[in-house]
Design an enzyme around this catalytic site. Structure first.
Site, PDB file in Angstrom:
ATOM      1  N   ASP A 134       0.817  -1.217   0.000  1.00 23.31           N
ATOM      2  CA  ASP A 134       0.000   0.000   0.000  1.00 23.31           C
ATOM      3  C   ASP A 134       0.849   1.265   0.000  1.00 23.31           C
ATOM      4  OD1 ASP A 134       1.024  -0.114   2.544  1.00 23.31           O
ATOM      5  OD2 ASP A 134      -0.915  -0.079   3.575  1.00 23.31           O
ATOM      6  N   GLU A 141       1.896   4.095   7.746  1.00 21.20           N
ATOM      7  CA  GLU A 141       0.760   3.683   6.935  1.00 21.20           C
ATOM      8  C   GLU A 141       0.192   4.872   6.161  1.00 21.20           C
ATOM      9  OE1 GLU A 141       0.362   0.644   6.604  1.00 21.20           O
ATOM     10  OE2 GLU A 141       0.184  -0.511   8.435  1.00 21.20           O
TER      11      GLU A 141
END
Length: 240
Positions: A134, A141
């Site tokens: 991702d 993140e």
């Protein structure tokens, strides 16, 4: 940003040589290290060069990117265990000079001191990174601030799923981690990133071609003055 496309075998040797060059020029270099499957061959090549007398890590200091919250350093999936097994036990480094974030005990205090420790050591001379499917680097993140320093974070479902291959069951994967922030990483003088496999292709596209946006954490590397991205054909496939 420089991009090198080759096989995993070749790029792993090239990254090892990047580290060897830095250490031979500056024997007390500060090395930024990563875990996961991507750097395994890099570390094997560094250990081989050390055994052959081509480089010495005796005066080096190291700082690792991250650690799982809740795992003791002796746990076989902790990043301290990983580094000892895959690099530190095989080179001439003083383990007192190796720094891995803590996941238990007073880990928050150590986390809050980490960036200061790196600065006191003189700053990271060369940092190796992997990349998540991702686009995360370290455990930063999607949505992590580009101004972030070392912090605690909750792992996404995708990261937990990706990392579950290393555990007996997905339920065993920790859901939180401590990690160097994106600003912490950008402070390194030189950065090398390794990515292999088609599952990394979308992230590599965002890294190299995509807009610089916090939804794709790796895209911040486009702003760094000295980054080399090492990829295989599969990881580079969307960039052609």
């Amino acid at each position: 940003m420089k991009v090198v496309v080759n096989t995993n075998e070749v790029i792993s040797k090239m990254i090892a040589e990047d580290f060897i060059e830095v250490v031979n020029k500056k024997p007390n270099a500060v090395l930024g290290l990563a875990t996961g499957t991507s750097p395994l061959d890099v570390y094997a090549n560094m250990a081989k060069a050390n055994k052959e007398g081509r480089v010495s890590f005796a005066k080096c200091k190291t700082f690792n990117l991250d650690e799982y919250v809740g795992l003791e350093g002796t746990h076989n999936q902790s990043y301290r265990y990983f580094m000892n097994e895959n690099l530190f036990n095989h080179i001439d480094i003083d383990k007192k000079n190796t720094n891995v974030l803590l996941g238990v005990g007073d880990y928050k205090k150590f986390m809050n001191e980490y960036d200061g420790m790196i600065a006191k050591a003189g700053g990271i001379d060369i940092q190796i990174l992997g990349i998540g499917s991702d686009g995360h680097i370290a455990f930063n993140e999607p949505g992590t601030s580009f101004d972030s320093l070392t912090h605690e974070t909750e792992l996404t479902e995708q990261t937990i799923k990706d990392n579950s291959r290393l555990f007996n069951d997905i339920s065993e994967v920790p859901t939180r981690a401590v990690t160097m922030g994106l600003k912490s990483i950008m402070n390194a003088r030189k950065i090398v990133l390794i990515a292999t496999g088609k599952n990394k292709a979308q992230a590599v596209y965002g890294l190299i071609k995509g807009p610089i946006d916090e939804s794709m954490p790796c895209s911040i590397l486009q702003k760094h003055p000295d980054v080399t991205v090492y990829v295989d054909e599969d990881a580079y496939s969307l960039c052609k």
